[in-house]
Enzyme design. Structure first.
Site, mmCIF file in Angstrom:
data_model
loop_
_atom_site.group_PDB
_atom_site.id
_atom_site.type_symbol
_atom_site.label_atom_id
_atom_site.label_comp_id
_atom_site.label_asym_id
_atom_site.label_seq_id
_atom_site.Cartn_x
_atom_site.Cartn_y
_atom_site.Cartn_z
ATOM 1 N N SER A 144 0.882 -1.276 -0.080
ATOM 2 C CA SER A 144 0.103 0.010 -0.005
ATOM 3 C C SER A 144 0.782 1.110 -0.007
ATOM 4 C CB SER A 144 -1.077 0.116 1.398
ATOM 5 O OG SER A 144 -0.074 0.143 2.515
ATOM 6 N N GLN A 156 -12.356 -1.488 11.836
ATOM 7 C CA GLN A 156 -11.609 -2.048 12.971
ATOM 8 C C GLN A 156 -12.272 -3.404 13.512
ATOM 9 O OE1 GLN A 156 -11.406 1.034 16.142
ATOM 10 N NE2 GLN A 156 -10.395 2.435 15.087
ATOM 11 N N HIS A 181 -10.893 6.486 19.937
ATOM 12 C CA HIS A 181 -12.226 6.770 19.816
ATOM 13 C C HIS A 181 -13.127 5.330 20.315
ATOM 14 C CE1 HIS A 181 -16.150 8.180 18.814
ATOM 15 N NE2 HIS A 181 -16.388 7.490 17.557
ATOM 16 N N GLY A 186 -5.403 14.544 12.791
ATOM 17 C CA GLY A 186 -3.997 14.043 12.765
ATOM 18 C C GLY A 186 -2.844 15.025 12.424
#
Ligand code: NAD
Ligand code: MG
Length: 339
Positions: free
Chosen positions: A51, A86, A108, A134
Site C-alpha cells: 500500500s 476496525q 475513539h 492528525g
C-alpha cells in the site's frame, strides 16, 4: 470536575520499553507513529503490504510490518484504521496476538462502547483521543505545544492501564496541552452528538440553508458564499480564541444585536427538542445500529449522499472562488478532494 493530567503526570518508564504497534497510517496513525518515534519509543507501523501507506511510513524511516506481525511484535497496540474497518482488522490481525500484559488502545470509543470489539479480560483496554485532526497532532508536536486529548480506561487487567495510557499521551505530546479523564461511553456519545448536532451536521446545514436562502432571494451566489461559508472561519477563530463574548466584542454592535435577537429564532425550542431526540438515538444505540448496518450492506446510501453533497451549488461556486484564493492552495497539495 474530571481528573486532568499534565506533563508531570506521565513517565515514559511506565511503558517498560515495550514496542508500540500503530495499526493504520492515516490521519491519526502517521502523527502517532512519528510523535512516538521522535519521543524515543520503539514504534512499528502496521499497514497493508504494497500500500501507499506502507511506502510512506518506510520513507519516514519507520519500521513497517503487516498489521498481524506488528500486533505480534508489540506490547501496546493502538488501533487507528477507520472505525468501520476496525472490527475486521481486530478479528483477523489483533485478537490472535493479544494476551496477558498486552494493551489495546483506541483514539475513539465507538467499537468498544457499541460492543463491535470485545477484547479478552486479560488485556488492558484504554483510549487516548486527541481533540484534533492528525496533521495538527503532528504539527503542534513539532512546535512543542501538543494538542489536548481525552484518556479513558475500559479494562485495567494489569493495574497499570492509566499510567501506561498517560505515558502514551506524554510521548504523543498531549500532556503538554492537558489530558482530561473520561470513559468510553461519555467520549463516544458526546463525540457523536457533537459531530451530528453542531460541528458537522448542524453546521453544514446551517451554512447551506443560509446560502440557499440568499440565492433564492436573488442575491449573487458568490456574495452568499462569502457571507455564509467563508466568513464562518473568521467568526469561529474569534470564538475559539476567547469564547462567544470575545467574538461579540469583536464584531460590530449591529451584528451583536442581530445575534442576540435573531439567533434564538434560528435555533429555537424545536431545534433543541430535535437535538434531544438525536442524543436519544445515540444513547439507545439506534444510530450505531443504522451506521453499522449501512457499512455491512455496501454503504450505498452513504456514498449516494456523499456524491449529491459534493454536487451542491454552494460547492460549485465555492470551488471556483477558492481557485482564486492562493492562500488555500495547500489543501489541494495534501489531497483534499476538490471538485
Ligand atoms: P484515516 O481514514 O485517516 O486512516 C486510516 C488508515 O488506515 C487509512 O490510511 C487506511 O488506508 C488504513 N487502513 C485501512 N484498512 C487497513 C488495514 N486493513 N490495515 C492497515 N491499514 C488500513 O482514519 P483516522 O481519521 O486517522 O481515524 C483513526 C481513528 O482515530 C478512528 O478511531 C477515529 O475515530 C480516531 N480519531 C480521528 C480523528 C481525526 O480527526 N481524524 C480525531 C480523533 C480520533
Ligand atoms: Mg470528534
Amino acid at each position: 470536575m474530571p481528573n486532568r493530567y499534565y506533563e508531570s503526570d506521565g513517565s515514559l518508564a511506565d511503558l517498560g520499553g515495550v514496542a508500540i504497534a500503530i495499526i493504520g497510517y492515516g490521519s491519526q496513525g502517521h502523527a502517532h507513529s512519528l510523535n512516538l518515534r521522535d519521543s524515543g519509543l520503539d514504534v512499528v507501523v502496521g499497514a497493508r503490504q504494497g500500500s501507499d501507506n506502507w511506502k510512506k511510513a518506510e520513507a519516514a524511516g519507520l519500521r513497517v510490518m503487516t498489521a498481524f506481525d506488528a500486533a505480534a511484535a508489540a506490547g501496546i497496540i493502538m488501533l487507528l484504521v477507520p472505525d468501520h474497518v476496525q472490527p475486521a482488522v481486530y478479528e483477523h490481525d489483533i485478537a490472535p496476538n493479544l494476551g496477558p500484559g498486552k494493551t489495546l488502545m483506541f483514539a475513539h470509543g465507538f467499537n468498544i462502547h457499541f460492543k463491535q470489539i470485545v477484547p479478552p479480560p486479560e488485556v488492558d483496554v484504554s483510549m487516548i483521543a486527541p481533540k484534533a485532526p492528525g496533521h495538527r497532532v503532528r504539527e503542534l508536536f513539532v512546535e512543542d505545544v501538543g494538542v489536548p486529548a481525552l484518556v479513558a480506561i475500559h479494562q485495567d487487567a494489569s493495574g497499570k492501564a492509566l499510567k501506561r495510557a498517560l505515558a502514551y499521551a506524554l510521548a504523543l505530546g498531549c500532556l503538554k496541552a492537558g489530558v482530561i479523564e473520561t470513559d468510553f461511553r461519555e467520549e463516544t456519545e458526546s463525540d457523536l452528538f457533537g459531530e451530528q448536532a453542531v460541528l458537522c451536521g448542524g453546521c453544514s446545514e446551517l451554512i447551506r440553508a443560509g446560502f440557499e436562502t440568499l440565492v433564492e432571494a436573488g442575491y449573487a451566489p458568490e456574495i452568499a458564499y462569502f457571507e455564509c461559508l467563508h466568513e464562518l472561519k473568521l467568526i469561529v477563530d474569534l470564538i475559539y480564541e476567547g469564547g462567544l463574548s470575545y467574538m461579540r466584542f469583536s464584531v460590530s454592535d449591529t451584528a451583536e444585536y442581530g445575534d442576540y435577537t435573531r439567533g434564538p429564532r434560528i435555533v429555537d425550542q424545536q431545534t433543541r427538542a430535535r437535538m434531544k431526540e438525536i442524543l436519544g438515538e445515540i444513547q439507545s444505540g439506534k444510530f450505531a445500529r443504522e451506521w453499522i448496518d449501512e457499512n455491512k450492506t455496501g454503504r450505498r446510501n452513504f456514498l449516494a449522499m456523499r456524491q449529491s453533497g459534493a454536487g451542491l451549488p454552494i460547492e460549485r461556486v465555492g470551488s471556483e472562488l477558492r481557485e482564486m484564493m492562493t492562500f488555500l492552495k495547500r489543501k489541494k497539495e495534501i489531497g483534499v478532494p476538490v471538485q
